[in-house]
Design a protein around this motif. Sequence first.
Motif, short mmCIF file in Angstrom:
data_model
loop_
_atom_site.label_atom_id
_atom_site.label_comp_id
_atom_site.label_asym_id
_atom_site.label_seq_id
_atom_site.Cartn_x
_atom_site.Cartn_y
_atom_site.Cartn_z
N LEU A 233 -11.86 -5.97 -5.19
CA LEU A 233 -12.66 -6.78 -6.11
C LEU A 233 -11.79 -7.33 -7.23
CD1 LEU A 233 -15.75 -4.42 -6.34
CD2 LEU A 233 -15.71 -6.67 -5.28
N GLY A 234 -10.50 -7.21 -7.08
CA GLY A 234 -9.56 -7.66 -8.10
C GLY A 234 -8.94 -9.00 -7.74
N ALA A 235 -8.19 -9.54 -8.69
CA ALA A 235 -7.56 -10.85 -8.48
C ALA A 235 -6.25 -10.76 -7.71
CB ALA A 235 -7.32 -11.52 -9.83
N GLU A 236 -5.70 -9.56 -7.58
CA GLU A 236 -4.41 -9.38 -6.92
C GLU A 236 -4.57 -8.63 -5.60
OE1 GLU A 236 -1.47 -10.58 -7.98
OE2 GLU A 236 -2.53 -11.52 -9.64
N MET A 237 -3.69 -8.91 -4.66
CA MET A 237 -3.64 -8.11 -3.45
C MET A 237 -2.73 -6.92 -3.72
SD MET A 237 -1.39 -10.52 -0.88
CE MET A 237 -0.74 -9.34 0.27
N PRO A 238 -2.88 -5.84 -2.96
CA PRO A 238 -2.01 -4.68 -3.20
C PRO A 238 -0.55 -5.02 -2.93
CG PRO A 238 -3.39 -4.34 -1.25
CD PRO A 238 -3.82 -5.62 -1.87
N ALA A 239 0.34 -4.38 -3.68
CA ALA A 239 1.77 -4.62 -3.51
C ALA A 239 2.25 -4.16 -2.15
CB ALA A 239 2.55 -3.92 -4.62
N SER A 240 1.66 -3.08 -1.63
CA SER A 240 2.04 -2.55 -0.33
C SER A 240 0.79 -2.39 0.54
CB SER A 240 2.71 -1.18 -0.49
OG SER A 240 2.91 -0.59 0.77
N LEU A 241 0.94 -2.73 1.81
CA LEU A 241 -0.17 -2.59 2.75
C LEU A 241 -0.03 -1.32 3.59
CD1 LEU A 241 -0.36 -6.31 3.96
CD2 LEU A 241 -1.56 -5.23 2.05
N ASP A 242 0.99 -0.51 3.30
CA ASP A 242 1.24 0.71 4.05
C ASP A 242 0.01 1.62 4.04
OD1 ASP A 242 3.81 -0.14 4.56
OD2 ASP A 242 4.70 1.05 2.96
N GLY A 243 -0.38 2.06 5.23
CA GLY A 243 -1.49 2.99 5.36
C GLY A 243 -2.86 2.33 5.39
N LEU A 244 -2.91 1.02 5.13
CA LEU A 244 -4.19 0.33 5.15
C LEU A 244 -4.47 -0.25 6.53
CD1 LEU A 244 -4.01 -1.54 1.73
CD2 LEU A 244 -5.34 0.52 2.29
N GLN A 245 -5.57 0.14 7.12
CA GLN A 245 -5.97 -0.37 8.42
C GLN A 245 -6.83 -1.63 8.28
OE1 GLN A 245 -8.02 2.86 10.33
NE2 GLN A 245 -6.23 4.17 10.32
#
Length: 142
Positions: free
Chosen positions: A95-107
């Motif tokens: 719900l934030g304006a930024e995407m996460p810095a790392s996508l590791d572990g995210l399915q």
Amino acid sequence: MTTRVEFHTGVADAVDFACRLLRKACHQGVRVLVRAPGPVLGRVDRGLWTQVERDFLPHLRVTTANAASSQARRSPIWLTDGEPPPGSPPVLVNLGAEMPASLDGLQRIIEIVSAEPADAAAGRDRWKRYRAAGLTVQHHDA
């Protein structure tokens, strides 16, 4: 495994939409990390307590400091205002304006974008960045 990215755009009330989505995920046994600025997390927290009477959804505000706690391991819904802590659930609702810095572990990443012009512009930027990272992005228009 490739991370799945879904955008839900034109959402009238992003917090209400997120709470309904979290309720569905929780009832299906899916663990979810919600990432948003602090004030928005406060609204999500209240919504998880009050959206449906007598249907409390267990959740916890999680930081790097308490991510390994037994309470965090038992909580199906994690709320954070920063980067995903270690051991985070595999599904991220952003719900934030930024995407996460790392996508590791995210399915799976679920981006909820309101109809507000600034939010829509930030959502378009995230869409482009996910595509540039080689991810397939699925769109759902609210």
